[in-house]
Write an enzyme that holds these catalytic residues in place. Structure first.
Site, PDB file in Angstrom:
ATOM      1  N   ASP A 196       0.734  -1.022  -0.132  1.00  0.00           N
ATOM      2  CA  ASP A 196      -0.036   0.058  -0.129  1.00  0.00           C
ATOM      3  C   ASP A 196       0.806   1.159   0.015  1.00  0.00           C
ATOM      4  OD1 ASP A 196      -2.265  -1.654   0.041  1.00  0.00           O
ATOM      5  OD2 ASP A 196      -2.569  -1.267   2.074  1.00  0.00           O
ATOM      6  N   TYR A 197       1.805   1.299   0.687  1.00  0.00           N
ATOM      7  CA  TYR A 197       2.922   2.316   0.749  1.00  0.00           C
ATOM      8  C   TYR A 197       3.574   2.475  -0.573  1.00  0.00           C
ATOM      9  CZ  TYR A 197       7.387   4.630   1.684  1.00  0.00           C
ATOM     10  OH  TYR A 197       8.321   5.530   1.768  1.00  0.00           O
ATOM     11  N   LEU A 198       4.006   1.637  -1.002  1.00  0.00           N
ATOM     12  CA  LEU A 198       4.630   1.543  -2.435  1.00  0.00           C
ATOM     13  C   LEU A 198       3.878   2.041  -3.617  1.00  0.00           C
ATOM     14  CD1 LEU A 198       7.070  -1.363  -2.235  1.00  0.00           C
ATOM     15  CD2 LEU A 198       7.711   0.971  -2.001  1.00  0.00           C
ATOM     16  N   LYS A 221       3.641   5.807  -2.967  1.00  0.00           N
ATOM     17  CA  LYS A 221       4.720   6.524  -3.558  1.00  0.00           C
ATOM     18  C   LYS A 221       4.738   6.486  -4.866  1.00  0.00           C
ATOM     19  CE  LYS A 221       7.284   8.146  -1.288  1.00  0.00           C
ATOM     20  NZ  LYS A 221       7.406   9.446  -0.921  1.00  0.00           N
TER      21      LYS A 221
END
Length: 216
Positions: free
Chosen positions: A124-126, A129
């Site tokens: 989810d973070y990637l 980003k």
């Protein structure tokens, strides 16, 4: 001296970036923080600050501070608000930078953000980003997207491995990441490029000057 707005200035890496900028003969940092109490750390060092919350409109930041020449985005939600901060917060600051004639926008991204769907962790973070990086590339701003490997709290080595795509995993100290980001602000390197970095054997300045890959 160019005025550099640092988003995420109160973070671990952000504080290192601001300190390096403050010691530079070329740059003057403007630390962007969310809360008034966070300003104290910087004002005690005679560093300019401005209040801005990436979860809200940030256009006022450019009116409430000195004229901003360039922006360095080092903010992160720590995995708690990846859409609100890492993705949409970045987009808000990109839009405001565009409207205010910012000359360069340097984005602290992450290795793996090019293909987040292949990540085993932090997907989810990637993805957030990745979306922010894509938005920056299409914004029309002069940009540099820096994607480090796993961050450590090690000492500054001033030596890195740098490629558009490294094809290998690795670690890098926050100190070396901060140093790379600050040097990336220079006009004569890293314009409209995306690249990955981990610890290595090439001096940071030399690695940036030797970038031979096609602009991404």
């Amino acid at each position: 001296m160019e005025n550099i707005l640092v988003a995420g200035a109160n973070g671990t890496t952000g504080k290192k970036i601001v300190q390096l900028l403050n010691e530079s003969q070329y740059f003057n940092p403007i630390a962007m923080v969310r809360k008034e109490e966070q300003q104290t750390y910087f004002t005690a060092k005679n560093i300019d600050t401005v209040l801005g919350d990436l979860e809200e409109d940030v256009s006022h930041v450019f009116k409430d501070s000195k004229s901003i020449d360039k922006v360095l985005f080092a903010a992160g939600s720590g995995g708690k608000k990846v859409i609100e901060v890492d993705q949409e917060g970045a987009k808000r600051l990109i839009d405001a930078s565009n409207k205010n004639g910012v000359k360069k926008f340097v984005m602290l991204s992450s290795m793996g953000a090019d293909q987040p769907e292949k990540a085993e962790q932090l997907q989810d973070y990637l993805k957030a980003k990745h979306n922010a990086d894509v938005y920056l590339k299409s914004s029309g701003l002069n940009y540099a997207i820096v994607r480090p490997g796993a961050l450590t709290n090690g000492e500054l080595t001033n030596a890195i491995a740098l490629e558009e795509k490294l094809h290998t995993r690795g670690e890098i100290s926050r100190n070396d990441v901060a140093q790379t980001l600050v040097q990336t602000l220079n006009d004569d390197v890293a314009n409209n490029v995306t690249f990955e970095i981990i610890k290595g054997h090439t001096q940071i300045g030399e690695a940036l000057n030797k970038m031979s890959f096609v602009k991404a």
